[in-house]
Design an enzyme around this catalytic site. Structure first.
Site, PDB file in Angstrom:
ATOM      1  N   GLU A 298       0.976  -1.183   0.052  1.00  0.00           N
ATOM      2  CA  GLU A 298      -0.325   0.006  -0.107  1.00  0.00           C
ATOM      3  C   GLU A 298       0.826   1.204  -0.028  1.00  0.00           C
ATOM      4  OE1 GLU A 298      -3.439   2.431   2.802  1.00  0.00           O
ATOM      5  OE2 GLU A 298      -2.716   0.290   3.174  1.00  0.00           O
ATOM      6  N   LYS A 430      -8.557 -14.749  15.940  1.00  0.00           N
ATOM      7  CA  LYS A 430      -8.706 -14.656  14.537  1.00  0.00           C
ATOM      8  C   LYS A 430     -10.205 -14.287  14.207  1.00  0.00           C
ATOM      9  CE  LYS A 430      -4.599 -17.597  13.571  1.00  0.00           C
ATOM     10  NZ  LYS A 430      -4.177 -18.634  12.656  1.00  0.00           N
ATOM     11  N   ASP A 506       1.754 -14.332  12.569  1.00  0.00           N
ATOM     12  CA  ASP A 506       0.572 -14.834  12.127  1.00  0.00           C
ATOM     13  C   ASP A 506      -0.325 -13.610  11.531  1.00  0.00           C
ATOM     14  OD1 ASP A 506      -1.619 -16.269  11.186  1.00  0.00           O
ATOM     15  OD2 ASP A 506      -1.772 -17.607  12.795  1.00  0.00           O
ATOM     16  N   HIS A 605      -2.669   9.948  -1.833  1.00  0.00           N
ATOM     17  CA  HIS A 605      -2.840   8.840  -2.189  1.00  0.00           C
ATOM     18  C   HIS A 605      -2.609   8.953  -3.631  1.00  0.00           C
ATOM     19  CE1 HIS A 605      -3.955   5.685   0.847  1.00  0.00           C
ATOM     20  NE2 HIS A 605      -3.585   6.883   1.524  1.00  0.00           N
TER      21      HIS A 605
END
Length: 610
Positions: A298, A430, A506, A605
């Protein structure tokens, strides 16, 4: 060569010095370099060359005698003594066991060793091999070595890195493989032969063994002579099944240490994914500077976080504290009735019941130490949330092992108890969950900093008043309107995920680890400085195990000084990493909120993230 050099030195010296008569001692510079008739003459044509040199040798001065003497001594040394010294050095310190210099051994976990197999290896029909230039894939250079009993094969080109392997010349014929695949029975025999093995099989023959169920596809890495060859064969098999056979062209797989992956990080491997890694910093935290690695695709993310780090540094740095440290696992068990489940709950909450469970839990690890139990009831189902310290590991495997042992002990006390699942989503792992936001999971961290008004204006390009207003209406009211759980921030997940990927964590645990509330207030004598804090109650992180064993990820952990387990204080490296994550999140929050307050978000951006 030494002799030629020495004689060449003698001839050059003699010719340059004797070609002319010595100049008089009292001659002027002009006379010595002039071109008048009295200047020294070259060799006269009527005098033979050997007579000329003999006459000059008879009239040599002391300088010429010393120079020629040294040259002759060097020649004598090279001729009579140099070879003996070399042989003596090699025989005593580096004994030679072969007429050819011993080549550096290729690590087993590196590339596939290219041996004589390459000479007659089958023509692959896969698109992957078709992408390799023909002039490179089969180009083999065989250096001719005098009196050598070994041969070295160098594979040149992009098809594989340069590798060498040698075999006795007497066995060269054994490496000649047929162009057509042999029968399955013959291939099975070769594979099972300890003297031969997979390196005596072509890729096509290995694929035929896989298709015939003689080789499990998931065991290709362990059965091939190199793990990389196993990955390569799997790619060849996969390419034929894909809608676009050339799909794997730009997915790299060579020159990777698969020994650290197998049995730990991934199965059915077909390559690895390169991701750009940027650095944000210096991040000044608790009187230390850190350069923070961030793996992301990004645009603007690293640049924005870097600006936030600069603002924090100019403001004097950030401070952080660990509020809690404990990983959780929440199994679900069932009793015959709800009343019996309630009795088990009461027993677990009693001091003696907790102590029995703790003894069973702690016996499974030297790091796992049960801290507390949180129990909830749903009918006759009992949800038990185990919380334990796990040292420098993130700790899911460690705590699961302890939980299993504790449940077995609980079953001894209550034989009617039935374990439904070791994880009953009461952990919670998660998945967005209020219990992680309220009770915490992993490392609970708070971080704060004060940004002077001048830094807010000149670095962040906005004002403290505008920042506070945007934070209230966006991060607090806006998140409440959306019914967010733990999402009272601008983009904490961006920074958490980027650091997690870079440091071998993770990545899926960014769900709970990104729980964060960002608060901003006006402060200072003139009420124009900015006070900012980030509170993150559930950072699930570790510095040992899993992806932290991979070398690139270890490099990023070493950048932060937290690689591996802390020897002095177990768990300290993981806690330090959690504080770095929280402080970097705060830097990212500061910069993004400033961009929103100043109206620069879309413009930046469009420049950096198109």
């Amino acid at each position: 060569v030494f002799l030629i050099q020495s004689l060449g030195l003698v001839l050059v010296h003699a010719h340059s010095r004797w070609i002319a008569e010595p100049a008089a001692q009292n001659s002027t510079v002009e006379n010595s370099v002039g071109l008048d008739e009295n200047a020294p003459k070259r060799i006269e044509p009527n005098v033979s060359l050997w007579q000329f040199y003999l006459s000059r040798m008879a009239s040599m001065d002391i300088e010429q005698v010393i120079t020629l003497g040294l040259a002759l001594l060097l020649a004598v040394k090279y001729i009579f003594f140099e070879q003996a010294e070399t042989e003596s050095t090699l025989s005593l310190k580096n004994p030679i066991t072969s007429p050819v210099m011993v080549q550096k051994k290729v690590p087993e976990n590196c590339c596939r060793k290219q041996t004589g197999i390459l000479k007659t290896n089958q023509k692959s029909n896969t698109a992957e091999e078709a992408l390799i230039p023909k002039d490179e894939s089969a180009e083999v250079i065989k250096p001719v070595l005098a009196e050598s009993s070994t041969k070295a094969t160098f594979v040149v080109g992009s098809s594989s890195p340069v590798e060498t392997s040698s075999y006795p010349s007497g066995k060269e014929e054994e490496m000649e493989l047929p162009k057509e695949p042999r029968s399955i029975e013959e291939c099975v025999r070769i594979l099972g032969n300890a003297q031969e093995g997979a390196k005596f099989l072509t890729d096509a023959e290995v694929i035929s063994l896989v298709n015939a169920k003689h080789i499990p596809a998931y065991k290709l890495e362990t059965l091939m002579e190199t793990q990389e060859r196993g990955v390569s064969i799997r790619r060849q098999m996969l390419s034929k099944k894909l809608p676009e056979p050339s799909s794997l062209q730009y997915l790299p797989y060579r020159n990777y240490n698969y020994s650290l992956v197998m049995g730990a990080c991934c199965e059915n491997v077909i390559g690895y994914m390169p991701i750009p890694v940027g650095v944000a910093g210096p991040l000044f935290l608790d009187n230390k500077e850190f350069q923070v690695p961030m793996a992301t695709t990004e645009g603007c993310l690293v640049a924005s976080t870097n600006r936030g780090c600069r603002a924090i540094c100019l403001g004097g740095g950030a401070s952080s504290r660990i509020l809690a440290d404990g990983m959780t696992r929440g199994p679900v068990v069932r009793l015959p009735t709800a009343c019996q489940a309630a009795e088990v709950k009461v027993w677990l909450e009693s001091p003696e019941g907790f102590q029995i469970m703790k003894e069973a839990f702690d016996s499974t690890s030297r790091f796992a130490r049960l801290q507390k139990l949180l129990i909830s009831l749903a009918g006759r189902n009992l949800y038990i949330r185990f919380q334990s310290g796990t040292g420098d590991a993130m700790g899911m495997n460690m705590i699961s092992k302890g939980t299993e042992k504790a449940l077995a002990r609980l079953n001894e006390e209550f034989p009617d108890l039935q374990v439904i699942a070791i994880s009953g989503n009461y952990c919670t792992d998660k998945k967005p969950a209020a219990i992680n936001w309220i009770e915490g999971r992993g490392k609970s961290v708070v971080c704060e900093a004060i940004i002077p008004a001048k830094v807010v204006r000149e670095v962040l390009k906005t004002t403290t008043e505008d920042l506070v207003e945007v934070n209230i209406n966006k991060n607090l009211v806006g998140s409440a309107m959306a019914g967010s759980i733990g999402g009272y921030n601008a983009h904490a997940a961006n920074i958490v995920t980027a650091i997690y990927i870079a440091c071998g964590q993770d990545a899926a645990q960014n769900v709970g680890s990104s729980n964060c509330i960002t608060l901003m207030e006006r402060t200072g004598s003139t009420n124009e400085d900015l006070y900012i804090s980030c509170t993150m109650p559930s950072i699930e992180i570790g510095t040992v195990g899993g992806g932290t064993n991979l070398l690139p990820q270890q490099a990023c952990l070493q950048m932060l000084g937290v690689q591996g387990a802390s020897q002095d204080n177990p768990g300290e490296n993981a806690r330090q990493l959690a504080k770095i994550v929280c402080a970097t999140v705060m830097a990212g929050e500061l910069s993004l909120m400033a961009a929103l307050a100043a109206g620069h978000l879309v413009k930046s951006h469009m420049i950096h993230n198109r």
